[in-house]
Design a protein around this motif. Structure first.
Motif, PDB file in Angstrom:
ATOM      1  N   SER A  79      -7.125 -27.300 -62.641  1.00  0.00           N
ATOM      2  CA  SER A  79      -7.533 -26.147 -61.852  1.00  0.00           C
ATOM      3  C   SER A  79      -7.573 -26.483 -60.367  1.00  0.00           C
ATOM      4  CB  SER A  79      -8.920 -25.667 -62.296  1.00  0.00           C
ATOM      5  OG  SER A  79      -9.450 -24.741 -61.371  1.00  0.00           O
ATOM      6  N   GLU A  80      -6.722 -25.826 -59.595  1.00  0.00           N
ATOM      7  CA  GLU A  80      -6.756 -25.976 -58.146  1.00  0.00           C
ATOM      8  C   GLU A  80      -7.994 -25.318 -57.547  1.00  0.00           C
ATOM      9  OE1 GLU A  80      -2.620 -26.604 -59.455  1.00  0.00           O
ATOM     10  OE2 GLU A  80      -4.033 -24.954 -59.795  1.00  0.00           O
ATOM     11  N   TYR A  85     -12.874 -25.302 -54.317  1.00  0.00           N
ATOM     12  CA  TYR A  85     -14.298 -24.973 -54.234  1.00  0.00           C
ATOM     13  C   TYR A  85     -15.085 -26.178 -53.715  1.00  0.00           C
ATOM     14  CZ  TYR A  85     -18.952 -23.425 -55.849  1.00  0.00           C
ATOM     15  OH  TYR A  85     -20.270 -23.055 -55.927  1.00  0.00           O
ATOM     16  N   ASN A  86     -14.914 -27.316 -54.340  1.00  0.00           N
ATOM     17  CA  ASN A  86     -15.690 -28.501 -53.964  1.00  0.00           C
ATOM     18  C   ASN A  86     -15.306 -29.034 -52.593  1.00  0.00           C
ATOM     19  OD1 ASN A  86     -17.493 -29.195 -56.329  1.00  0.00           O
ATOM     20  ND2 ASN A  86     -15.542 -29.009 -57.381  1.00  0.00           N
ATOM     21  N   ASP A  87     -14.025 -28.949 -52.260  1.00  0.00           N
ATOM     22  CA  ASP A  87     -13.611 -29.432 -50.947  1.00  0.00           C
ATOM     23  C   ASP A  87     -14.109 -28.509 -49.845  1.00  0.00           C
ATOM     24  OD1 ASP A  87     -11.986 -31.635 -49.753  1.00  0.00           O
ATOM     25  OD2 ASP A  87     -10.939 -29.943 -48.828  1.00  0.00           O
ATOM     26  N   TYR A  88     -14.048 -27.206 -50.065  1.00  0.00           N
ATOM     27  CA  TYR A  88     -14.581 -26.262 -49.077  1.00  0.00           C
ATOM     28  C   TYR A  88     -16.065 -26.541 -48.811  1.00  0.00           C
ATOM     29  CZ  TYR A  88     -10.473 -23.115 -49.511  1.00  0.00           C
ATOM     30  OH  TYR A  88      -9.218 -22.557 -49.494  1.00  0.00           O
ATOM     31  N   GLU A 127     -10.419 -23.092 -66.993  1.00  0.00           N
ATOM     32  CA  GLU A 127     -11.834 -23.032 -66.647  1.00  0.00           C
ATOM     33  C   GLU A 127     -12.096 -22.338 -65.307  1.00  0.00           C
ATOM     34  OE1 GLU A 127     -14.352 -23.828 -68.603  1.00  0.00           O
ATOM     35  OE2 GLU A 127     -12.895 -24.329 -70.176  1.00  0.00           O
ATOM     36  N   MET A 128     -11.144 -22.442 -64.383  1.00  0.00           N
ATOM     37  CA  MET A 128     -11.262 -21.763 -63.083  1.00  0.00           C
ATOM     38  C   MET A 128      -9.861 -21.374 -62.629  1.00  0.00           C
ATOM     39  SD  MET A 128     -14.202 -23.731 -60.823  1.00  0.00           S
ATOM     40  CE  MET A 128     -14.104 -22.541 -59.472  1.00  0.00           C
ATOM     41  N   TYR A 182     -16.159 -15.516 -54.965  1.00  0.00           N
ATOM     42  CA  TYR A 182     -14.714 -15.402 -54.775  1.00  0.00           C
ATOM     43  C   TYR A 182     -13.890 -16.371 -55.628  1.00  0.00           C
ATOM     44  CZ  TYR A 182     -15.246 -12.110 -50.948  1.00  0.00           C
ATOM     45  OH  TYR A 182     -15.532 -10.989 -50.205  1.00  0.00           O
ATOM     46  N   LEU A 183     -14.449 -17.525 -55.954  1.00  0.00           N
ATOM     47  CA  LEU A 183     -13.695 -18.524 -56.715  1.00  0.00           C
ATOM     48  C   LEU A 183     -14.221 -18.718 -58.127  1.00  0.00           C
ATOM     49  CD1 LEU A 183     -13.108 -21.312 -54.020  1.00  0.00           C
ATOM     50  CD2 LEU A 183     -11.631 -19.391 -54.618  1.00  0.00           C
TER      51      LEU A 183
END
Length: 408
Positions: A79-80, A85-88, A127-128, A182-183
């Motif tokens: 999942s990209e 999400y985590n990098d943002y 999953e995402m 949003y994600l």
């Protein structure tokens, strides 16, 4: 009699002229670009990052998926959105800590993917998925950024920030809530092929190790074989790259592919040679500055008298001589901002055209936008000039190069 002879001669000349000129619509078409693949590594299907500025995410994910194919672990689809999400969130926290003295954006580098999977793990695509939260199947982070950018800016410029009972910044909780909307919310646990995982245990189950990967670059403003953080706004984590000569960088990429290792490619894609041919499946660097003395008596002679635009027009239709830049030209392109840290992709093979020019086979993340299903051929001359960094497994390096870089 004399008139008849003259008339016959005129008719013969007209007939010859007609014979030389093919009927309209029957002109012989140029053969275009004909590629012969030399080495092609297995890759996972091309994806489409759509309206998300996260090429680092798609290219990095494509890279580790190709790595798992190389390792014999089978095909994975990660999942990209989990990675983004985590990098943002990491970047938002860093910008706030720096009081806004760094950029907050969707862009990034290969190091971001390595940091995310090591710190947070990985999850399967199901999953995402992209676009799920707004009834779509593709990413569109425009509105997300419009929401989060002001929040990050406000928090970074605040003289004092409030926190909750657990000493967590309310601003970061607010930013996280927007990403949730949003994600989607990253899963704490999930089931994959009948087994339950956390994101961290799933990453560990793959056999991937973020420490096994190194970034290589080539610039003259740092000593060779040293490490430095390439000065790019998207390298906000200040990840280090090993500095080698441009000839060595290409040798490293060639050796990696020959030995079965995929290569992550961070490059500039603003050159006319990219725009002119990318949709057709090739990216080139035509020799628009070739000197006349170099052309005499060679296959390049037909270039005489052509201007740069004419050469570019021809290169958009068929193979042409390629421009082989020096280290000094390459450095100047970086210093004067002609070369930028634009786009990240995956190199998965090597090839040649019918003229003998060498190419790399590249997987992109713009969907199936050309006749090669979203992949293309990048001339080695283009890669030589416009590469910012490459990402490889350290085992792809020769022992001699590992000794030079002190990688053990």
């Amino acid at each position: 009699m004399k008139k008849l002879i003259i008339l016959a001669a005129v008719m013969l000349a007209a007939s010859a002229t007609m014979a030389q000129k093919a009927p309209k619509g029957k002109e012989k078409k140029p053969e275009g670009y004909l590629f012969t693949n030399v080495k092609e590594l297995p890759i996972t299907p091309v994806k489409n990052q759509a309206k998300a500025g996260t090429c680092w995410d798609y290219a990095g994910t494509a890279f580790i998926e190709a790595e798992l194919l190389r390792m014999g672990k089978g095909e994975y689809d990660f999942s990209e959105m989990f990675n983004a999400y985590n990098d943002y969130m990491d970047r938002a926290a860093a910008v706030i800590r720096c009081h806004g003295d760094m950029s907050f954006s969707q862009g990034g580098c290969f190091g971001d993917l390595l940091h995310v999977m090591e710190r947070y793990g990985l999850v399967p695509e199901e999953e995402m998925r992209p676009g799920v939260m707004y009834r779509d199947s593709l990413s569109n982070h425009t509105e997300l950024s419009n929401m989060t950018n002001p929040l990050v800016k406000a928090a970074a410029s605040s003289a004092s920030l409030q926190s909750d009972a657990d000493y967590q910044l309310l601003a970061l909780k607010a930013i996280r809530a927007v990403h949730d909307v949003y994600l989607g919310v990253p899963p704490e646990k999930f089931t994959y092929k009948g087994r339950e995982y956390t994101p961290k245990s799933f990453y560990e189950s793959t056999g991937l190790n973020a420490d096994d990967y190194v970034q290589i670059t080539s610039f003259t403003h740092y000593p060779q074989y040293s490490q430095f953080a390439v000065e790019s706004p998207d390298n906000w984590r200040h990840d280090l790259s090993y500095n080698v000569s441009i000839d060595e960088l290409l040798e490293i990429a060639d050796r990696a592919i020959a030995e079965g290792y995929p290569v992550g490619w961070d490059a500039d894609v603003s050159e006319p040679g990219f725009r002119a041919g990318s949709k057709k499946g090739f990216v080139v660097l035509p020799a628009t500055d070739a000197k006349s003395d170099d052309l005499k008596g060679s296959d390049m002679a037909h270039w005489m008298g052509m201007n740069a635009q004419e050469i570019m027009d021809e290169a958009a239709e068929r193979p042409t001589p390629q421009r082989w830049v020096s280290a000094e030209e390459r450095q100047l392109g970086w210093e004067n901002h002609e070369t930028n840290d634009d786009h990240l992709m995956l190199i998965y093979g090597t090839a040649t055209d019918q003229m003998g020019n060498e190419y790399y086979m590249v997987k992109n993340s713009w969907g199936s936008y050309n006749s090669y299903g979203g992949c293309f051929y990048a001339s080695k001359a283009y890669v030589r000039y416009k590469t910012v960094t490459i990402l490889i497994h350290k085992d792809a390096l020769s022992q001699e190069m590992r000794d030079k870089l002190k990688i053990h």
